[in-house]
Motif scaffolding. Structure first.
Motif, PDB file in Angstrom:
ATOM      1  N   ASP A 196      39.625  37.500   3.166  1.00 30.65           N
ATOM      2  CA  ASP A 196      40.123  37.396   1.790  1.00 30.65           C
ATOM      3  C   ASP A 196      39.454  36.260   1.023  1.00 30.65           C
ATOM      4  O   ASP A 196      40.095  35.539   0.253  1.00 30.65           O
ATOM      5  CB  ASP A 196      41.647  37.244   1.759  1.00 30.65           C
ATOM      6  CG  ASP A 196      42.242  37.642   0.409  1.00 30.65           C
ATOM      7  OD1 ASP A 196      41.666  38.524  -0.262  1.00 30.65           O
ATOM      8  OD2 ASP A 196      43.281  37.073   0.022  1.00 30.65           O
ATOM      9  N   ARG A 197      38.143  36.111   1.247  1.00 26.70           N
ATOM     10  CA  ARG A 197      37.363  35.090   0.549  1.00 26.70           C
ATOM     11  C   ARG A 197      36.024  35.691   0.138  1.00 26.70           C
ATOM     12  O   ARG A 197      35.101  35.787   0.944  1.00 26.70           O
ATOM     13  CB  ARG A 197      37.110  33.877   1.445  1.00 26.70           C
ATOM     14  CG  ARG A 197      38.348  33.075   1.730  1.00 26.70           C
ATOM     15  CD  ARG A 197      38.016  31.868   2.545  1.00 26.70           C
ATOM     16  NE  ARG A 197      39.201  31.039   2.722  1.00 26.70           N
ATOM     17  CZ  ARG A 197      39.204  29.853   3.257  1.00 26.70           C
ATOM     18  NH1 ARG A 197      38.077  29.322   3.696  1.00 26.70           N
ATOM     19  NH2 ARG A 197      40.310  29.165   3.384  1.00 26.70           N
ATOM     20  N   ILE A 198      35.925  36.072  -1.117  1.00 29.35           N
ATOM     21  CA  ILE A 198      34.691  36.640  -1.644  1.00 29.35           C
ATOM     22  C   ILE A 198      33.905  35.504  -2.292  1.00 29.35           C
ATOM     23  O   ILE A 198      34.353  34.921  -3.286  1.00 29.35           O
ATOM     24  CB  ILE A 198      34.974  37.761  -2.675  1.00 29.35           C
ATOM     25  CG1 ILE A 198      35.996  38.774  -2.129  1.00 29.35           C
ATOM     26  CG2 ILE A 198      33.679  38.420  -3.114  1.00 29.35           C
ATOM     27  CD1 ILE A 198      35.622  39.450  -0.838  1.00 29.35           C
ATOM     28  N   GLN A 199      32.774  35.189  -1.711  1.00 31.03           N
ATOM     29  CA  GLN A 199      31.945  34.086  -2.178  1.00 31.03           C
ATOM     30  C   GLN A 199      31.300  34.416  -3.533  1.00 31.03           C
ATOM     31  O   GLN A 199      31.108  35.578  -3.886  1.00 31.03           O
ATOM     32  CB  GLN A 199      30.842  33.770  -1.164  1.00 31.03           C
ATOM     33  CG  GLN A 199      31.362  33.359   0.199  1.00 31.03           C
ATOM     34  CD  GLN A 199      32.034  31.994   0.179  1.00 31.03           C
ATOM     35  OE1 GLN A 199      31.664  31.108  -0.577  1.00 31.03           O
ATOM     36  NE2 GLN A 199      33.036  31.825   1.037  1.00 31.03           N
ATOM     37  N   TYR A 200      30.928  33.381  -4.238  1.00 31.38           N
ATOM     38  CA  TYR A 200      30.298  33.506  -5.554  1.00 31.38           C
ATOM     39  C   TYR A 200      29.067  34.414  -5.526  1.00 31.38           C
ATOM     40  O   TYR A 200      28.912  35.277  -6.383  1.00 31.38           O
ATOM     41  CB  TYR A 200      29.918  32.118  -6.092  1.00 31.38           C
ATOM     42  CG  TYR A 200      29.073  32.170  -7.340  1.00 31.38           C
ATOM     43  CD1 TYR A 200      29.652  32.415  -8.581  1.00 31.38           C
ATOM     44  CD2 TYR A 200      27.685  31.986  -7.277  1.00 31.38           C
ATOM     45  CE1 TYR A 200      28.877  32.473  -9.728  1.00 31.38           C
ATOM     46  CE2 TYR A 200      26.906  32.034  -8.418  1.00 31.38           C
ATOM     47  CZ  TYR A 200      27.505  32.290  -9.642  1.00 31.38           C
ATOM     48  OH  TYR A 200      26.730  32.348 -10.774  1.00 31.38           O
ATOM     49  N   ASP A 201      28.173  34.238  -4.538  1.00 25.31           N
ATOM     50  CA  ASP A 201      26.944  35.030  -4.509  1.00 25.31           C
ATOM     51  C   ASP A 201      27.223  36.517  -4.310  1.00 25.31           C
ATOM     52  O   ASP A 201      26.554  37.367  -4.906  1.00 25.31           O
ATOM     53  CB  ASP A 201      25.956  34.505  -3.459  1.00 25.31           C
ATOM     54  CG  ASP A 201      26.521  34.490  -2.052  1.00 25.31           C
ATOM     55  OD1 ASP A 201      27.750  34.389  -1.885  1.00 25.31           O
ATOM     56  OD2 ASP A 201      25.713  34.576  -1.097  1.00 25.31           O
TER      57      ASP A 201
END
Length: 142
Positions: A115-120
Motif C-alpha cells: 500500500d505504498r505507491i512511490q512517486y516514480d
C-alpha cells in the motif's frame, strides 16, 4: 416506471464501432478540454492548431497535446503526500488516475502489496495514461 433496454440497430452498432475504432469521443473530449482550459480568442484557429499537433504527435510519437503536464502530476502527488513521504496509498493512486482522466492504468503497480505507491511509479502511470487519453488514436506500446 420501468426502463426498457433498446437493442441497437445495425446502423447504430456500426456507428458505435466506427467511433470506438477511430476514438472519436476521445478526440472531441480532448478538443473540448483544450478549448475550455485555454479559452483562446480564436477557437477555430486554436482547434486547427491542436489537430495539427495531434497529427504531428501521431507521426513522431511524442508531444501529445494535453492539458496536464509533469508539474500538474507532481502537484497532485504533493497534495496526496503532504508530509512528503514519497509515496501514496493505492486508493489515492487509483483515485488520482481517475481524476486525471486516465482510464487504463496499472491496477497492480509496484508497491500495491504494501500500500505504498512511490512517486516514480505514480508519475510513469500518469504520463502513460495521459498520453493514451490525449492522443485520440491508438498509441504504440512503449
Amino acid at each position: 416506471m420501468a426502463t426498457e433496454s433498446k437493442e441497437l440497430g445495425p446502423r447504430e452498432t456500426e456507428a458505435h464501432e466506427y467511433m470506438e475504432k477511430h476514438r472519436i469521443l476521445e478526440l472531441f473530449n480532448n478538443l473540448t478540454t483544450q478549448l475550455i482550459y485555454n479559452r483562446p480568442d480564436d477557437p477555430k484557429k486554436f482547434t486547427i492548431e491542436v489537430l495539427e499537433r495531434l497529427m504531428n504527435a501521431r507521426t513522431a510519437h511524442r508531444e501529445y497535446p494535453c492539458v496536464f503536464d509533469d508539474s500538474n502530476i507532481t502537484s497532485l502527488f504533493g497534495m496526496l503526500d503532504p508530509t512528503q513521504t514519497g509515496y501514496v496509498s493505492y486508493q489515492q493512486y487509483a483515485e488520482a488516475m481517475t481524476t486525471l482522466g486516465v482510464k487504463n492504468y496499472d491496477e497492480e503497480p509496484d508497491g500495491k502489496d504494501i500500500d505504498r505507491i512511490q512517486y516514480d511509479v505514480f508519475m510513469a502511470e500518469a504520463r502513460k495514461g495521459l498520453i493514451q487519453a490525449s492522443a485520440t488514436f491508438a498509441v504504440p506500446s512503449q
